[in-house]
Design a protein around this motif. Sequence first.
Motif, PDB file in Angstrom:
ATOM      1  N   ARG A 119       5.945  -2.641 -45.728  1.00 47.84           N
ATOM      2  CA  ARG A 119       6.012  -1.878 -44.483  1.00 47.84           C
ATOM      3  C   ARG A 119       5.120  -2.506 -43.416  1.00 47.84           C
TER       4      ARG A 119
ATOM      5  N   TRP B 185      12.301  -0.202 -37.921  1.00 46.03           N
ATOM      6  CA  TRP B 185      11.855   0.240 -39.238  1.00 46.03           C
ATOM      7  C   TRP B 185      11.322   1.668 -39.222  1.00 46.03           C
ATOM      8  N   GLN B 186      10.437   2.002 -38.291  1.00 49.47           N
ATOM      9  CA  GLN B 186       9.822   3.320 -38.298  1.00 49.47           C
ATOM     10  C   GLN B 186      10.854   4.412 -38.086  1.00 49.47           C
TER      11      GLN B 186
ATOM     12  N   ALA C 250      12.773   4.665 -41.338  1.00 48.81           N
ATOM     13  CA  ALA C 250      11.953   5.280 -42.380  1.00 48.81           C
ATOM     14  C   ALA C 250      11.819   6.784 -42.160  1.00 48.81           C
TER      15      ALA C 250
ATOM     16  N   ASP D  56      12.606   4.953 -50.147  1.00 44.19           N
ATOM     17  CA  ASP D  56      11.646   3.870 -49.942  1.00 44.19           C
ATOM     18  C   ASP D  56      12.312   2.508 -50.120  1.00 44.19           C
TER      19      ASP D  56
ATOM     20  N   SER E 207      14.419   1.822 -46.977  1.00 40.88           N
ATOM     21  CA  SER E 207      13.571   1.555 -45.810  1.00 40.88           C
ATOM     22  C   SER E 207      12.860   0.220 -45.925  1.00 40.88           C
ATOM     23  N   ASN E 208      12.232  -0.015 -47.064  1.00 40.46           N
ATOM     24  CA  ASN E 208      11.334  -1.163 -47.196  1.00 40.46           C
ATOM     25  C   ASN E 208      12.038  -2.465 -47.527  1.00 40.46           C
TER      26      ASN E 208
END
Length: 208
Positions: free
Chosen positions: A32, A117-118, A121, A147, A150-151
């Motif tokens: 992240r 990304w944020q 997420a 997760d 997202s990651n």
Amino acid sequence: MTDSEPETAERTDPEEERVPDIPADAVDEVERLTRLARAAERREDDAAVEEASVYRERREELVEEYDYETRLRDEDDTLVLYPEEWLVDGVVQLDRVEETDRAVEISLSGPGDPERWQEIADHNDDLVDAVAEEHPDHEANARALADFASNHYAKPVEKLTVEEVEVFLDEYYPRNTWPSEADASLIETSVRKLFAAADSEPPAPVEN
């Protein structure tokens, strides 16, 4: 090393037996922070450069807690985490590598959008909250998939492809989350519930 064998034999907590030595949640945080640093750098202003530096400093402080160091493998855009004991002046010493599984490789070239990304997420976290509210027994599994999406891919859960879901089920989930027997027995149902929270259907192999 023989000195560590008795200690290993006595361990009962799966997370303590985990190879590599750095926990899965720490690896996710390393990824992240790396993606946030890259997203900041793309803004190309002085504040962004400083912001990226802060993210990378946090990343290095985190891996140091577990006696690891990071290296970027440029040829395939992969962030690699090595145990410090393998390195001399930043170079891996092959004669010190006893268990290659202690290294961690994080691909940074997933097909998602790292700059968002944020936002992605947060969206995936909201899906986990929805599952947890209605089906608390599936929260841990839903968190693992969220997760992962997202990651590793910077994608909303519902945008995962069949191949990506297969990677999650066959590789990431058993190797990185150390599920309990109860959680493992529910995983495919948990995947369907997380997709349902996004008003979507999962791709095969869990669509039925």
